[in-house]
Design a protein around this motif. Structure first.
Motif, PDB file in Angstrom:
ATOM      1  N   THR A 139       2.151  -6.875 -10.385  1.00 33.14           N
ATOM      2  CA  THR A 139       2.496  -8.108  -9.961  1.00 33.14           C
ATOM      3  C   THR A 139       1.425  -8.512  -8.547  1.00 33.14           C
ATOM      4  O   THR A 139       1.674  -9.498  -8.111  1.00 33.14           O
ATOM      5  N   HIS A 140       0.564  -7.433  -8.501  1.00 32.41           N
ATOM      6  CA  HIS A 140      -0.514  -7.499  -7.605  1.00 32.41           C
ATOM      7  C   HIS A 140       0.151  -8.169  -5.877  1.00 32.41           C
ATOM      8  O   HIS A 140      -0.458  -8.669  -5.308  1.00 32.41           O
ATOM      9  N   TRP A 141       1.136  -7.018  -5.743  1.00 28.04           N
ATOM     10  CA  TRP A 141       1.718  -7.369  -4.240  1.00 28.04           C
ATOM     11  C   TRP A 141       0.848  -6.814  -3.382  1.00 28.04           C
ATOM     12  O   TRP A 141       0.679  -7.279  -2.317  1.00 28.04           O
ATOM     13  N   GLY A 142      -0.048  -5.761  -3.602  1.00 30.12           N
ATOM     14  CA  GLY A 142      -0.791  -5.112  -2.614  1.00 30.12           C
ATOM     15  C   GLY A 142      -0.301  -4.153  -1.749  1.00 30.12           C
ATOM     16  O   GLY A 142      -0.711  -3.803  -0.726  1.00 30.12           O
ATOM     17  N   LYS A 195       1.160 -12.056 -14.197  1.00 31.13           N
ATOM     18  CA  LYS A 195       0.835 -13.465 -13.631  1.00 31.13           C
ATOM     19  C   LYS A 195       1.045 -14.556 -14.696  1.00 31.13           C
ATOM     20  O   LYS A 195       0.523 -14.573 -15.652  1.00 31.13           O
ATOM     21  N   ASP A 233       3.551  -2.575  -8.487  1.00 36.21           N
ATOM     22  CA  ASP A 233       2.839  -3.320  -7.668  1.00 36.21           C
ATOM     23  C   ASP A 233       1.634  -3.641  -8.393  1.00 36.21           C
ATOM     24  O   ASP A 233       1.029  -4.754  -7.874  1.00 36.21           O
ATOM     25  N   LEU A 234       1.103  -2.825  -9.141  1.00 38.48           N
ATOM     26  CA  LEU A 234      -0.178  -3.114  -9.986  1.00 38.48           C
ATOM     27  C   LEU A 234      -0.174  -4.503 -10.657  1.00 38.48           C
ATOM     28  O   LEU A 234      -1.080  -5.203 -10.600  1.00 38.48           O
ATOM     29  N   TYR A 245      -8.896  -0.859  -6.461  1.00 38.80           N
ATOM     30  CA  TYR A 245      -7.507  -1.343  -5.843  1.00 38.80           C
ATOM     31  C   TYR A 245      -7.414  -0.646  -4.458  1.00 38.80           C
ATOM     32  O   TYR A 245      -6.442   0.318  -4.114  1.00 38.80           O
ATOM     33  N   TRP A 280      -3.185  -2.487 -16.217  1.00 32.86           N
ATOM     34  CA  TRP A 280      -2.669  -2.035 -14.988  1.00 32.86           C
ATOM     35  C   TRP A 280      -2.190  -0.725 -14.642  1.00 32.86           C
ATOM     36  O   TRP A 280      -2.649   0.288 -13.878  1.00 32.86           O
ATOM     37  N   ASP A 289      -0.587  -7.817 -17.435  1.00 33.36           N
ATOM     38  CA  ASP A 289      -0.541  -8.525 -16.173  1.00 33.36           C
ATOM     39  C   ASP A 289       0.508  -9.591 -16.144  1.00 33.36           C
ATOM     40  O   ASP A 289       0.532 -10.604 -17.056  1.00 33.36           O
ATOM     41  N   LYS A 336      -1.923   0.407  -2.200  1.00 35.26           N
ATOM     42  CA  LYS A 336      -3.180   0.518  -2.638  1.00 35.26           C
ATOM     43  C   LYS A 336      -3.415   1.955  -2.880  1.00 35.26           C
ATOM     44  O   LYS A 336      -2.674   2.917  -2.561  1.00 35.26           O
TER      45      LYS A 336
END
Length: 658
Positions: free
Chosen positions: A420-423, A577, A417-418, A502, A540, A575, A426
């Motif tokens: 890929t920044h899916w959120g 992205k 999750d971290l 986060y 991350w 990261d 948390k």
């Protein structure tokens, strides 16, 4: 076992890809592209392949189920026909069960007719070809092509795929940074402080001791020791065989770490890439959930009977070979209990601040703990009488481990999750899952929850009360983690939950970076404010990075220095992205390896290794706005006073340089 095989296949695939990148052979064919306009939004693409000597390039007319060559284009256009120019040959191929193959040698040109589906300024596609040479088959190898289309409809080819970029290379290899000549001699020696091998060994032993008290292993101790002492001609021989048996257990687990030493030499970033790989973390998440359900007694994970029988049959050979296969049999039949513990050890050691030696140390500790009872009880058989009898308590251990497996599973999901920044996970969600697991363990130990293999709990033993109290204390300690207060920072487990920032709460967190993942913007800001830069190479999924951010940076003296006197830029090496397409390029490292720079992580991981010859995180560098190195860089520095001293030293060097 299926989950284990899936994991092994994944790891092998990752290694194979990396090895192929490092030692890739010459392609079987080289391609050139031209195009001509035939009508309104209609074009003919000329894809000319020059085939290397000895290779047979399969025709586009081969069936989908057979080796073939295919041409694809993007959604901007549709292929209306393909013709081949060259000497098409046909012959039965013994390597492919004598099916008739159609192929070209030396040269072939594919004439591809395409029609645009609408207005477009570019047309992209690829040739995916397969080729044969003797008993070697390559492909499908993808070779991309790209054409630009101007306002008048004219088409011209441009370079496809990632290309070398002098400008892009300069953004990674910073000519002004001189590691050999910092302005001040304070700081570290430029090498990160690795985890203590002895500390990893002890953690591995702890995992091994936990595995000992599982139903898969514990009952085997008296049986195996009795086997050696009774079968041997004398006590001395029995002890020798039992010690040898223990040694082979240790050896088997150490050997599991050997492949990681081999792949680490191919690519210094490979272990970090594995530990932060999204799919690998998701697979571990699923595996741990499956193990947890199994531990709860809803189904049993067993080895294929054929594999277990084959290995076990070898144990009757006798001598050293037989003892080795007895040890291997133990490792296999105990997998359903030891697998999750080994998985945690594996991913915990293969991290941004770990490495092959850390993994070997952990595996050695695990194997040593498993082997120790067999050797010890063989030397002193009377101690067997002091062992508790197998019984329901083993099932209880399994259930508690099942809840711990769920808590560990959320860690792997959090890693994915971290990066890929899916959120999805948390910080507060992470804590909530751990808190729920803690309370459920307490309720289970007190007999309030039962599972399929549990018998009614007539009396709560002292041992259960003690462990229930321990887990209740741990759970209470975790409770502030879901709040937006100063107590939310649970320092004892720093690095396991997601970062403080986060969070589901806005504005939560400790020291915030001025710039994230934009080194050029940090340089510009530093020049505008006339401040030095603190480069934070982080990740991350980096445990020690979180410990620094949650234990050292919030120290009032350190926080004041970072926020008042420095421009802090955090560069995340894991990261995933993707960079904008025009910022992706091919980079030649200082070792001569060609590396694709596609993601933010690719960019800053390469920047770190190229300029500082280090690929571990956290890693901190102090530079001036004109990129002069102010001090020697430092790595993980858990002592706040020491870190503060280093920051002050860099500030003094900056003022003198001005």
């Amino acid at each position: 076992m299926k989950q284990l095989l899936t994991f092994i296949i994944l790891i092998t695939s990752v290694f194979a890809v990396k090895a192929q990148d490092s030692t890739a052979q010459a392609p079987a064919a080289k391609w050139e592209y031209t195009a001509e306009k035939k009508g309104e939004q209609e074009y003919i693409l000329h894809l000319k392949g020059t085939i290397e000597k000895g290779w047979k390039l399969f025709s586009t007319t081969m069936k989908d189920d057979d080796p073939n060559t295919r041409v694809t284009v993007d959604s901007a256009a549709t292929i209306t026909g393909i013709t081949e120019e060259g000497e098409l040959k046909k012959a039965p191929e013994p390597l492919l069960d004598n099916i008739e193959i159609k192929y070209f040698e030396n040269q072939v040109t594919l004439q591809v007719a395409v029609k645009l589906n609408g207005p477009a300024n570019k047309l992209e596609g690829a040739v995916n070809y397969m080729a044969l040479k003797g008993e070697e088959v390559t492909g499908p190898d993808e070779v991309k092509f790209r054409f630009n289309i101007d306002a008048s409809g004219n088409i011209v080819n441009v370079a496809a795929g990632l290309q070398e970029s002098a400008t892009g290379g300069q953004t990674l290899k910073r000519a002004a940074i001189d590691m050999a000549n910092p302005l001040s001699n304070c700081g570290g020696e430029g090498a990160p402080v690795k985890k203590s091998l002895w500390g990893i060994f002890v953690l591995g032993m702890l995992g091994g001791f936990i595995a000992l008290v599982t139903p898969c292993v514990f009952p085997l101790i008296p049986l195996t020791v009795s086997f050696f002492t009774k079968k041997s001609q004398d006590k001395k021989t029995g002890i020798k065989n039992a010690v040898l048996y223990g040694f082979f257990i240790l050896l088997i687990y150490v050997l599991l770490s050997v492949p990681f030493h081999l792949v680490d030499s191919l690519d210094p970033e490979i272990l970090n890439n594995i530990s932060t790989n999204v799919w690998l973390n998701l697979i571990f998440f699923v595996i741990f959930i499956v193990f947890a359900i199994s531990f709860f007694g809803y189904f049993e994970i067993t080895l294929p009977s054929g594999l277990a029988s084959k290995v076990d049959s070898k144990s009757g050979v006798g001598g050293i070979i037989g003892i080795f296969f007895m040890a291997l049999t133990l490792a296999l039949v105990s997998f359903s209990c030891t697998g999750p513990i080994l998985g945690s050890l594996l991913v915990g050691s293969i991290s941004t601040d770990g490495g092959p030696m850390q993994l070997t140390a952990g595996m050695a500790g695990f194997g040593f703990a498993l082997a120790l009872p067999f050797a010890l009880f063989a030397m002193f058989p009377n101690l067997l009488k002091s062992l508790p009898k197998s019984g329901g308590w083993l099932s209880s251990v399994k259930v508690v481990l099942g809840f711990i497996e769920i808590a560990m599973a959320i860690k792997f999901l959090s890693n994915a999750d971290l990066v890929t920044h899916w959120g999805l996970v948390k910080r507060e969600v992470f804590f909530a899952v751990w808190i729920i697991c803690g309370f459920l363990i307490v309720l289970y130990l007190l007999g309030k929850i039962r599972f399929p293999h549990d018998s009614p709990l007539k009396k709560i033993s002292t041992t259960r009360w003690v462990f229930a109290a321990i887990f209740l204390a741990i759970t209470i300690y975790l409770l502030p983690g879901v709040t937006n207060t100063k107590y939310a920072n649970r320092k004892l487990i720093s690095g396991f939950p997601p970062p403080l920032n986060y969070s589901i709460y806005k504005g939560a967190g400790g020291v915030e970076a001025n710039v994230v993942n934009d080194y050029e913007a940090a340089l510009k800001l530093a020049k505008e404010q006339n401040k030095p830069i603190l480069i934070d190479f982080t990740g991350w999924a980096c445990v020690n990075c979180r410990k620094m951010e949650e234990n050292v940076w919030p120290d009032e003296r350190v926080k004041t220095l970072i926020e008042g006197d420095y421009i802090l830029v955090s560069l995340y090496v894991d990261d995933r992205k993707l960079l904008p397409e025009d910022q992706q390029f091919l980079f030649t490292t200082n070792t001569g390896r060609k590396k694709e720079i596609k993601s933010i992580g690719d960019k800053y991981a390469t920047m770190q290794t190229e300029n500082f010859a280090i690929n571990a995180q956290p890693y901190y560098v102090l530079i001036s706005p004109d990129e002069k190195l102010l001090t020697k860089p430092v790595a993980y520095t858990p002592n706040a006073a020491e870190y503060e001293s280093w920051l002050k030293c860099g500030l003094e060097a900056f003022k003198k340089n001005k």
